[in-house]
Write an enzyme that holds these catalytic residues in place. Structure first.
Site, mmCIF file in Angstrom:
data_model
loop_
_atom_site.group_PDB
_atom_site.id
_atom_site.type_symbol
_atom_site.label_atom_id
_atom_site.label_comp_id
_atom_site.label_asym_id
_atom_site.label_seq_id
_atom_site.Cartn_x
_atom_site.Cartn_y
_atom_site.Cartn_z
ATOM 1 C CD GLU A 425 -3.032 -1.111 2.151
ATOM 2 O OE1 GLU A 425 -4.200 -1.471 1.944
ATOM 3 O OE2 GLU A 425 -2.604 -0.823 3.298
ATOM 4 C CD GLU A 568 -1.806 -2.876 11.116
ATOM 5 O OE1 GLU A 568 -1.946 -2.830 9.878
ATOM 6 O OE2 GLU A 568 -2.389 -2.088 11.886
#
Length: 634
Positions: A425, A568
């Site tokens: 991304e 994460e």
């Protein structure tokens, strides 16, 4: 359906999250997950003193992953030991239970209270207390109802006490209204030194997202729980979890990895339920992270381990997408394409829910292929042609039609997919992203195969488009992440996904070349699942030491105390990252375990274990609940 988030504060939880409850408020002005009423918090007075944060001594918390409960014990001065256990009941999806035991060390008086408190986001709160009398039971109901921020949803929650005493000996209950957002139900009890007193609190919470009358329905659920009794509720909860653990991953020779693997399984099992039409957010039911939205994290990362361990859970995730196919078709229409274009961020409606400042909403199109690939893999594992005909093929076909309209036909070998956000991304608005292109090709191929299986017409343009979508290479033979990629740092695995799970690249020399190149280019802050792909590829390339090193990077730097939950990123503070857990389990199942999903079902490829693992045993795999074993080096 309910997530209870733990707290270090005695007799409190951090938050209660309800699955499927969204409304528009806050960050990005898009649909966000909503907290429920906090229906498990308690007050406890001992000899007139209310237990607070500084009063608990020798506190210990134990997360039982086998039977999904959190037990907390602490001492209050030299007067009492308090133990309470939270359950989000597996057998009753909208019910919770708090099981409480107080052991008196001296003669004491206790006043426990069940507290019902509304979070700040809910409005128009109304609190109720009522009693239902029957000849052999009296049921006292502490209930609340409220509206979501825009009034779209109505929340209903209810609790009651469960006592061990006969009906006519139960303590007298007192209702107290504190303010509009909180009320409680309490009782008084004198305990002799050396005695133990047990009671429980049963609660339920539901919204109009699941039932048109959540106020009355939550009370019905609580009455049902009351008449079951705490002992039976816990028994049925434990039996439901025992059934889940029949599909298991057993590691011999590495107790730490075994515990971490079971932690990942426990959390995914906690966030997904068979027989529903829900799909998990990256943070599952652990809080409000990522607004509770559904991304590719569901299909590409969490779905594969659940698919081989519990196909019924995976089916629920596919049902979520099937029910939103019409919205995906409208999204394609609105962008000038055919077929179905799934939103990058999805919530209740199936419309795009990405905040407008994030370019991934209009441009991260690989999500459409990810949905189709998951649908195909569900058929491959289950071989359920009826499902394929009714639900799988309509999704796969619509997604294939999207790609046939999405490509720019610039000549043979140049049906380009331009202007996308890559799986990496950090690469925004690039052309011919490797993962996007390869995923589109897989989607188109699966549409052909599914049509052939069902004896449906095959659109000849599907293969034409597939065969002309380019996968680009640099001068040194490395697969290019996108047109013009110059070797800069990447956020996460992209090209390496072409070897697994897409099987676009099958030549081991090419897989190794791409792996060596991109593994060194992952930047700081890469999400946990990236290293899972490296683990799988190294294991399949028979490189145990490199596989183990990558496996450690998948999880260990992301663990947070006290329960080793996954963040994460390394050093991150936003647990629980269910996406990373999905990648971690894929590393074990499809890497070290050698499992592979093929058109004809699950097979086992040659793989290697870390040198200190003596064996890996995978049980309850696939629709036939098979067992697969890999033995380590002797």
């Amino acid at each position: 359906m309910i997530g209870i988030v733990s707290s270090a504060d005695p007799l409190k939880c951090k938050t209660v999250v309800l699955n499927g409850a969204y409304d528009q408020y806050g960050r990005g002005m898009v649909s966000n997950f909503l907290q429920s009423f906090n229906l498990v918090d308690m007050y406890l007075d001992i000899d007139g003193h209310r237990i607070g944060e500084g009063d608990s001594k020798n506190m210990k918390q134990i997360l039982d992953m086998k039977h999904a409960n959190l037990n907390t014990t602490f001492d209050y001065q030299d007067k009492a030991t308090v133990s309470y256990t939270y359950y989000a009941l597996r057998n009753l999806p909208y019910n919770v239970l708090v099981d409480v035991t107080i052991t008196a060390k001296k003669d004491i008086q206790i006043i426990p209270a069940s507290v019902m408190q509304a979070p700040d986001e809910l409005r128009d709160v109304q609190n109720y207390y009522n009693q239902i009398d029957r000849p052999h039971v009296e049921i006292s109901l502490l209930s609340s109802v409220a509206k979501s921020p825009t009034g779209k949803l109505t929340f209903g929650s209810c609790t009651t006490f469960l006592f061990d005493e006969p009906h006519d000996s139960e303590p007298e209950l007192i209702h107290e209204m504190w303010d509009n957002n909180m009320h409680l139900l309490k009782f008084k009890k004198n305990l002799k030194a050396g005695t133990t007193y047990h009671f429980a609190i049963a609660g339920a919470s539901i919204t109009t997202a699941q039932h048109e009358d959540p106020f009355n329905e939550s009370q019905r659920y609580v009455i049902y729980a009351k008449l079951q009794g705490a002992k039976k509720l816990i028994q049925f909860h434990d039996e439901a979890w025992d059934k889940l653990w029949k599909s298991d991953i057993e590691i011999t020779g590495d107790a730490a990895s075994q515990r971490d693997v079971h932690s990942a399984m426990y959390h995914l099992y906690s966030f997904v339920r068979g027989g529903t039409a829900y799909s998990p957010s990256p943070m599952g039911l652990s809080g409000l992270g990522y607004n509770g939205h559904v991304f590719w994290d569901a299909e590409l990362w969490m779905f594969p381990p659940l698919l081989v361990l519990h196909p019924d859970m995976a089916k629920s995730m596919m049902e979520y997408r099937f029910e939103r196919l019409k919205e995906a078709e409208h999204n394609a229409f609105a962008h000038g394409y055919k077929g179905a274009m799934y939103p990058w961020e999805s919530a209740a409606s199936g419309n795009e829910e990405t905040p407008v400042w994030a370019l991934s909403g209009p441009f991260e199109h690989h999500i459409t292929a990810d949905v189709a690939i998951a649908a195909w893999n569900y058929f491959c594992v289950t071989q359920d042609t009826s499902w394929l005909r009714d639900k799988g093929f309509p999704m796969i076909k619509a997604c294939a039609d999207f790609w046939a309209s999405r490509v720019e036909r610039n000549g043979p070998g140049h049906y380009d997919i331009n202007n996308v956000v890559a799986a990496d991304e950090w690469a925004e608005n690039v052309d011919n992203n490797a993962f996007t292109n390869a995923a589109a090709k897989a989607n188109l191929q699966y549409a052909v195969w599914a049509a052939e299986i069902l004896h449906e017409p095959v659109d000849t343009d599907w293969l034409n488009v597939k065969n002309n979508i380019p996968i680009m290479k640099s001068a040194n033979g490395v697969t290019l992440e996108y047109a013009g990629y110059d070797g800069i740092k990447i956020k996460q695995a992209d090209v390496n996904l072409l070897a697994y799970p897409l099987k676009e690249i099958t030549d081991s020399a090419q897989i190794k070349k791409d792996l060596d190149y991109y593994e060194s280019r992952v930047g700081e802050g890469s999400p946990a699942m990236t290293h899972a792909i490296f683990t799988i590829l190294h294991a399949r390339l028979q490189e145990p030491e490199k596989a183990w090193k990558a496996f450690e990077e998948t999880y260990i730097p992301n663990k947070l105390p006290p329960f080793g939950v996954m963040a994460e990123t390394a050093g991150g503070t936003n647990p629980y990252f269910a996406t990373g857990a999905g990648g971690y389990l894929q590393a074990v199942l499809f890497g070290f375990g050698g499992l592979d999903i093929t058109r004809n079902g699950i097979v086992q490829l040659k793989s290697v274990l870390p040198k200190h693992w003596r064996s890996l045993r995978l049980t309850g795999i696939g629709k036939d609940k098979k067992t697969f074993v890999v033995n380590g080096l002797k």
